[in-house]
Design a protein around this motif. Structure first.
Motif, short mmCIF file in Angstrom:
data_model
loop_
_atom_site.label_atom_id
_atom_site.label_comp_id
_atom_site.label_asym_id
_atom_site.label_seq_id
_atom_site.Cartn_x
_atom_site.Cartn_y
_atom_site.Cartn_z
N MET A 50 0.81 -1.22 0.00
CA MET A 50 0.00 0.00 0.00
C MET A 50 0.85 1.27 0.00
O MET A 50 0.34 2.36 -0.26
CB MET A 50 -0.92 0.02 1.23
N ARG A 51 2.13 1.14 0.31
CA ARG A 51 2.96 2.31 0.60
C ARG A 51 2.95 3.36 -0.51
O ARG A 51 2.80 4.56 -0.27
CB ARG A 51 4.40 1.86 0.88
N SER A 52 3.12 2.93 -1.76
CA SER A 52 3.19 3.90 -2.86
C SER A 52 1.88 4.65 -3.03
O SER A 52 1.86 5.85 -3.33
CB SER A 52 3.58 3.20 -4.16
N TYR A 53 0.74 3.95 -2.82
CA TYR A 53 -0.56 4.61 -2.93
C TYR A 53 -0.77 5.60 -1.79
O TYR A 53 -1.27 6.71 -2.00
CB TYR A 53 -1.68 3.57 -2.92
N VAL A 54 -0.39 5.20 -0.59
CA VAL A 54 -0.52 6.10 0.57
C VAL A 54 0.31 7.36 0.36
O VAL A 54 -0.14 8.48 0.63
CB VAL A 54 -0.11 5.37 1.86
N ASP A 55 1.53 7.19 -0.15
CA ASP A 55 2.38 8.34 -0.40
C ASP A 55 1.80 9.24 -1.49
O ASP A 55 1.87 10.47 -1.41
CB ASP A 55 3.78 7.88 -0.81
N GLN A 56 1.21 8.62 -2.51
CA GLN A 56 0.62 9.40 -3.59
C GLN A 56 -0.60 10.18 -3.11
O GLN A 56 -0.77 11.36 -3.45
CB GLN A 56 0.23 8.48 -4.75
N LEU A 57 -1.44 9.54 -2.31
CA LEU A 57 -2.65 10.20 -1.79
C LEU A 57 -2.30 11.28 -0.78
O LEU A 57 -3.02 12.27 -0.66
CB LEU A 57 -3.58 9.16 -1.16
N HIS A 58 -1.24 11.04 -0.02
CA HIS A 58 -0.73 12.02 0.95
C HIS A 58 -1.86 12.52 1.85
O HIS A 58 -2.10 13.72 1.99
CB HIS A 58 -0.07 13.19 0.22
N THR A 59 -2.57 11.59 2.46
CA THR A 59 -3.72 11.95 3.28
C THR A 59 -3.33 12.49 4.66
O THR A 59 -4.13 13.19 5.29
CB THR A 59 -4.64 10.73 3.51
N GLY A 60 -2.13 12.13 5.11
CA GLY A 60 -1.75 12.52 6.47
C GLY A 60 -2.49 11.76 7.55
O GLY A 60 -2.45 12.13 8.72
N GLN A 61 -3.15 10.67 7.16
CA GLN A 61 -3.94 9.86 8.08
C GLN A 61 -3.38 8.44 8.16
O GLN A 61 -2.68 7.98 7.26
CB GLN A 61 -5.40 9.79 7.62
N PRO A 62 -3.71 7.71 9.23
CA PRO A 62 -3.34 6.30 9.29
C PRO A 62 -4.01 5.51 8.16
O PRO A 62 -4.94 6.01 7.51
CB PRO A 62 -3.86 5.85 10.66
N TYR A 63 -3.54 4.29 7.96
CA TYR A 63 -4.20 3.43 6.97
C TYR A 63 -4.28 2.00 7.49
O TYR A 63 -3.59 1.61 8.43
CB TYR A 63 -3.50 3.51 5.61
N ILE A 64 -5.19 1.24 6.86
CA ILE A 64 -5.52 -0.12 7.28
C ILE A 64 -5.02 -1.09 6.22
O ILE A 64 -5.37 -0.96 5.04
CB ILE A 64 -7.04 -0.27 7.46
N ALA A 65 -4.21 -2.06 6.62
CA ALA A 65 -3.65 -3.05 5.70
C ALA A 65 -4.02 -4.45 6.15
O ALA A 65 -4.48 -4.67 7.28
CB ALA A 65 -2.14 -2.89 5.62
N CYS A 66 -3.82 -5.43 5.27
CA CYS A 66 -4.07 -6.85 5.57
C CYS A 66 -5.47 -7.06 6.15
O CYS A 66 -5.63 -7.79 7.14
CB CYS A 66 -3.00 -7.39 6.52
N ASN A 67 -6.47 -6.41 5.57
CA ASN A 67 -7.86 -6.57 6.03
C ASN A 67 -8.03 -6.25 7.51
O ASN A 67 -8.87 -6.84 8.18
CB ASN A 67 -8.35 -7.99 5.75
N GLY A 68 -7.23 -5.31 8.01
CA GLY A 68 -7.32 -4.95 9.42
C GLY A 68 -6.25 -5.56 10.29
O GLY A 68 -6.13 -5.23 11.47
N GLY A 69 -5.43 -6.44 9.72
CA GLY A 69 -4.36 -7.07 10.48
C GLY A 69 -3.21 -6.13 10.79
O GLY A 69 -2.41 -6.40 11.69
N GLN A 70 -3.11 -5.04 10.03
CA GLN A 70 -2.07 -4.04 10.27
C GLN A 70 -2.70 -2.65 10.30
O GLN A 70 -3.42 -2.27 9.36
CB GLN A 70 -1.01 -4.09 9.16
N LEU A 71 -2.45 -1.90 11.35
CA LEU A 71 -2.81 -0.49 11.42
C LEU A 71 -1.52 0.30 11.35
O LEU A 71 -0.62 0.09 12.18
CB LEU A 71 -3.54 -0.17 12.73
N MET A 72 -1.45 1.23 10.39
CA MET A 72 -0.20 1.92 10.11
C MET A 72 -0.35 3.43 10.22
O MET A 72 -1.40 3.99 9.86
CB MET A 72 0.27 1.56 8.69
#
Length: 253
Positions: A50-72
């Protein structure tokens, strides 16, 4: 009531048919942020994918990965994770392998599988993650993993889902894409992750809007007061949603 939080799936939802964020979508996300609405990506993908998409969106917010298994965090450091211990993951691998399903597990930047295959190659290409063939996956696995993923035909996944849920009631199973059958620890899903983030960030279900297309998104609908299914979503997702987009993800729905 005004929406102050948007949680959106990526593949087949925010991303187009080529797994890209279109310029139009980027414009809309930027306008959403300008209005003070937080945008939280939530995906079945591992955090590194997800990293490249998160960086592109630049939301400044946490994100949810692995169907909730990872909170980043937005800087890609971990807030929290839920993992299978090796023995439980091995039991799932044996189950899938006995039924002829390709299976993989995750640690850090890598995913691991038994033998090189076209499935592994395509997964690596689609997600940007590096995979590694290890031979005997059960013997190799000696670390916790956030997810066990198996791959088969959509028909086989559809048939196996209710069976495996009955065989492993202590595990959460879901489907992100029709050929992916995904296992997470008990109680872990995108909805449980949103609940965790709502306590951290202080947002409410009534002011939250969620977007999704597949079975792994329905748990988000259970949390949010405003649920939106993509026009290209599975029928079960459309039935569970409050709203449906006019267009599919391939047309910036």
């Amino acid at each position: 009531m005004q929406i102050d939080t948007i949680v959106t799936d990526l593949d087949d939802t925010l991303l187009d048919a080529n797994a890209r964020i279109s310029p139009y979508t980027m414009h809309i996300v930027a306008e959403t942020k300008r209005r003070g609405i937080r945008v939280i990506p939530a995906s079945g993908r591992a955090a590194s994918s997800m990293r490249s998409y998160v960086d592109q969106l630049h939301t400044g917010q946490p994100y949810i990965a692995c169907n909730g298994g990872q909170l980043m965090n937005p800087d890609h450091t971990e807030i929290a994770s839920s993992m299978f211990e090796p023995e439980q993951a091995k039991e799932l691998i044996r189950y899938f392998t006995a039924r002829g399903l390709y299976t993989q597990v995750y640690r850090g930047e890598l995913f691991y599988f038994a033998e090189a295959s076209e499935i592994a190659r395509r997964y690596s290409w689609r997600t940007g993650m590096q995979g590694k063939a290890v031979g005997d996956l059960v013997a190799f696995l000696d670390f916790p993993t956030p997810k066990v993923l198996s791959v088969s035909t959509p028909q086989a996944v559809e048939a196996l889902l209710p069976v495996i849920r009955a065989d492993f009631p202590e595990v959460t199973f879901t489907v992100s894409k029709p050929h992916f059958l995904e296992a997470e620890p008990k109680g872990v899903n995108k909805g449980s992750a949103i609940r965790q983030l709502s306590k951290i960030l202080g947002f409410s279900p009534e002011r939250t809007m969620v977007f999704g297309d597949s079975l792994n998104d329905i748990s988000m609908f259970d949390f949010a007061g405003h649920s939106v299914a993509m026009a290209n979503a599975r029928s079960e997702v459309i039935q569970a949603a409050r709203y449906v987009t006019e267009k599919p993800n391939s047309q910036d729905g």
